[in-house]
Enzyme design. Structure first.
Site, mmCIF file in Angstrom:
data_model
loop_
_atom_site.group_PDB
_atom_site.id
_atom_site.type_symbol
_atom_site.label_atom_id
_atom_site.label_comp_id
_atom_site.label_asym_id
_atom_site.label_seq_id
_atom_site.Cartn_x
_atom_site.Cartn_y
_atom_site.Cartn_z
ATOM 1 N N TYR A 245 -34.037 -6.294 99.395
ATOM 2 C CA TYR A 245 -33.173 -7.218 98.654
ATOM 3 C C TYR A 245 -31.817 -6.596 98.338
ATOM 4 O O TYR A 245 -30.810 -7.297 98.276
ATOM 5 C CB TYR A 245 -33.839 -7.603 97.328
ATOM 6 N N LYS B 45 -47.104 -1.889 103.508
ATOM 7 C CA LYS B 45 -47.264 -2.055 104.960
ATOM 8 C C LYS B 45 -47.100 -0.673 105.588
ATOM 9 O O LYS B 45 -46.264 -0.451 106.477
ATOM 10 C CB LYS B 45 -46.228 -3.086 105.467
ATOM 11 N N ASP C 56 -50.442 -7.985 104.742
ATOM 12 C CA ASP C 56 -51.010 -9.134 105.475
ATOM 13 C C ASP C 56 -52.444 -9.390 105.020
ATOM 14 O O ASP C 56 -52.853 -10.528 104.805
ATOM 15 C CB ASP C 56 -50.906 -8.926 106.998
ATOM 16 N N ASP D 99 -42.280 -10.991 96.123
ATOM 17 C CA ASP D 99 -41.710 -12.343 96.118
ATOM 18 C C ASP D 99 -42.699 -13.307 96.766
ATOM 19 O O ASP D 99 -43.020 -14.360 96.224
ATOM 20 C CB ASP D 99 -40.382 -12.341 96.880
ATOM 21 N N ASP E 214 -45.677 -16.062 94.807
ATOM 22 C CA ASP E 214 -45.709 -17.512 95.017
ATOM 23 C C ASP E 214 -47.095 -17.950 95.477
ATOM 24 O O ASP E 214 -47.621 -18.978 95.037
ATOM 25 C CB ASP E 214 -44.691 -17.937 96.092
HETATM 26 C C1 IPM Z 1 -37.957 -15.416 92.772
HETATM 27 C C2 IPM Z 1 -36.976 -16.174 93.613
HETATM 28 C C3 IPM Z 1 -35.749 -15.302 93.834
HETATM 29 C C4 IPM Z 1 -36.215 -14.064 94.584
HETATM 30 C C5 IPM Z 1 -34.583 -15.984 94.535
HETATM 31 C C6 IPM Z 1 -34.149 -17.242 93.809
HETATM 32 C C7 IPM Z 1 -33.416 -15.062 94.719
HETATM 33 O O1 IPM Z 1 -37.575 -16.566 94.800
HETATM 34 O O2 IPM Z 1 -37.608 -15.063 91.622
HETATM 35 O O3 IPM Z 1 -39.069 -15.165 93.232
HETATM 36 O O4 IPM Z 1 -36.309 -14.085 95.819
HETATM 37 O O5 IPM Z 1 -36.502 -13.062 93.941
HETATM 38 MG MG MG Z 2 -39.650 -16.144 94.912
#
Ligand code: IPM
Ligand code: MG
Length: 361
Positions: free
Chosen positions: A135, A190, A222, A246, A250
């Site tokens: 990042y 990884k 993975d 990240d 999710d």
């Molecule tokens: C998160 C989001 C952010 C990230 C984006 C909006 C930059 O997806 O906080 O997970 O990738 O960290």
């Molecule tokens: Mg995110």
């Protein structure tokens, strides 16, 4: 105590209004100051993270953040896009430790896309390193390739990198968090392919020597993605880098079927932090009054606990959220047959009412 309120874009304003309402009813001594961030700040100040907003975030004891982003800004140059606001705040405030709990609430077990028995009682904590990795790694950019498969062609490139101290500090945060829970930590990497990951794994193993009471295992990313949908309850605390975190956070959030319920904390080395719901700005439903404010309300609770030393107030919010769920109140995202659908504001009001009831007995 001063709390910086950054509502941001999309549903950010609506959900933040409810969280602030809940904070106010707790009768704590704090000051708030609101500032624009993301697309909203680009509109008014020409930049997603204006100097004045950053200065407020730095000066405050904690930051409560809504959400940023809207498709209408997708064509802007990268430095002006709403996402840069959150990345800039993380970087400038040194918020390297990101806590993302994924909890499946008893009443919401059926909202998950997985079988109820796989997720009932699920309670995972993902700890994501937040200021390093691909990042932020330099160099990055676009150029003409001099080697590779297509010399002379246009290429984009980023740099994945982690230094030993960066890995050590997130390792300590993770082992200490695991110590407070079931004393099991999974480090995700990884290392079978990446040098960065091999260093990550080595450092995790070395820091582990200081936490003999915690069980550490390593998993490739993975496989971790697969195990998360196969047997998510096998995980307790997971620690991983920025990029993998990240994606996996999710995935873990969605297992609970209710991303609208999940708060998060991003902390610096002094436990000062930025608190935000795990969901995004949802521009498609903005302004309709149907967004779920509970993730932001629970983020405010996390803020009281981690940064403002008010664990009782935090517990009161959490109990109030449990109580509104038990009353059968649901915003559209978590609604199911037999429960009562409420608006964003009604949900906030219900949490306020539940808190007032515990205060007045
Ligand atoms: C998160 C989001 C952010 C990230 C984006 C909006 C930059 O997806 O906080 O997970 O990738 O960290
Ligand atoms: Mg995110």
């Amino acid at each position: 105590m001063k709390i910086a309120i950054l509502p941001g874009d999309g549903i950010g304003t609506e959900i933040m209004a409810e969280a602030v309402k809940v904070l106010r009813v707790l009768d704590l001594k704090f000051e708030t100051e609101t500032a624009p961030v993301g697309g909203a700040a680009y509109e008014t100040a020409g930049h997603p993270l204006p100097e004045s907003t950053l200065a407020l975030a730095k000066a405050a004891d904690a930051v409560l953040f809504g959400a940023v982003g809207d498709w209408k800004y997708d064509k802007l140059e990268r430095a002006l896009r709403p996402e840069q606001a959150i990345l800039g705040l993380r970087k400038h405030l040194g918020l390297f430790a990101n806590f993302r709990p994924a909890i499946c609430y008893e009443q919401l077990t059926h909202a998950s896309s997985l079988k109820p028995e796989l997720v009932a009682g699920l309670d995972i904590l993902i700890i994501r390193e937040l200021t390093g990795d691909i990042y932020f790694g330099q160099p990055r950019g676009r150029r003409t390739a001099v080697d590779g498969h297509f010399p002379g062609a246009e290429e984009g490139f980023d740099t994945m990198r982690y230094s030993r101290p960066e890995i050590e500090r997130i390792a300590h945060v993770a082992f200490q968090a695991a110590r407070k829970r079931s004393k099991r930590l999974t480090s995700v990497d990884k290392a079978n392919v990446l040098e960065t990951s091999q260093l990550w794994k080595d450092v995790m193993t070395q820091v582990h020597a200081q936490y003999p009471d915690v069980e550490l295992d390593h998993m490739y990313v993975d496989n971790a993605a697969m195990q998360l949908v196969k047997a998510p309850k096998k995980f307790d605390v997971v620690v991983t880098g920025n990029m993998f975190g990240d994606i996996l956070s999710d995935e873990a959030a969605m297992l609970t079927g209710s991303i609208g319920m999940l708060p998060s904390a991003s902390l610096d080395k002094h436990n000062k932090g930025l608190y935000e719901p795990s969901h995004g700005s949802a521009p498609d439903i903005a302004g309709k009054g149907i967004a779920n404010p509970l993730a932001t309300i629970l983020s405010a609770a996390m803020m009281l606990k981690f940064s403002l030393n008010q664990p009782e107030a935090a517990a009161r919010i959490e109990a109030a959220v449990q109580s509104v769920l038990a009353q059968g109140l649901r915003t559209a995202d978590i609604w199911s047959e037999g429960t009562r659908k409420v608006s964003t504001r009604e949900m906030g009001d219900a949490v306020v009412a539940a808190i007032t009831k515990t205060i007045t007995g």
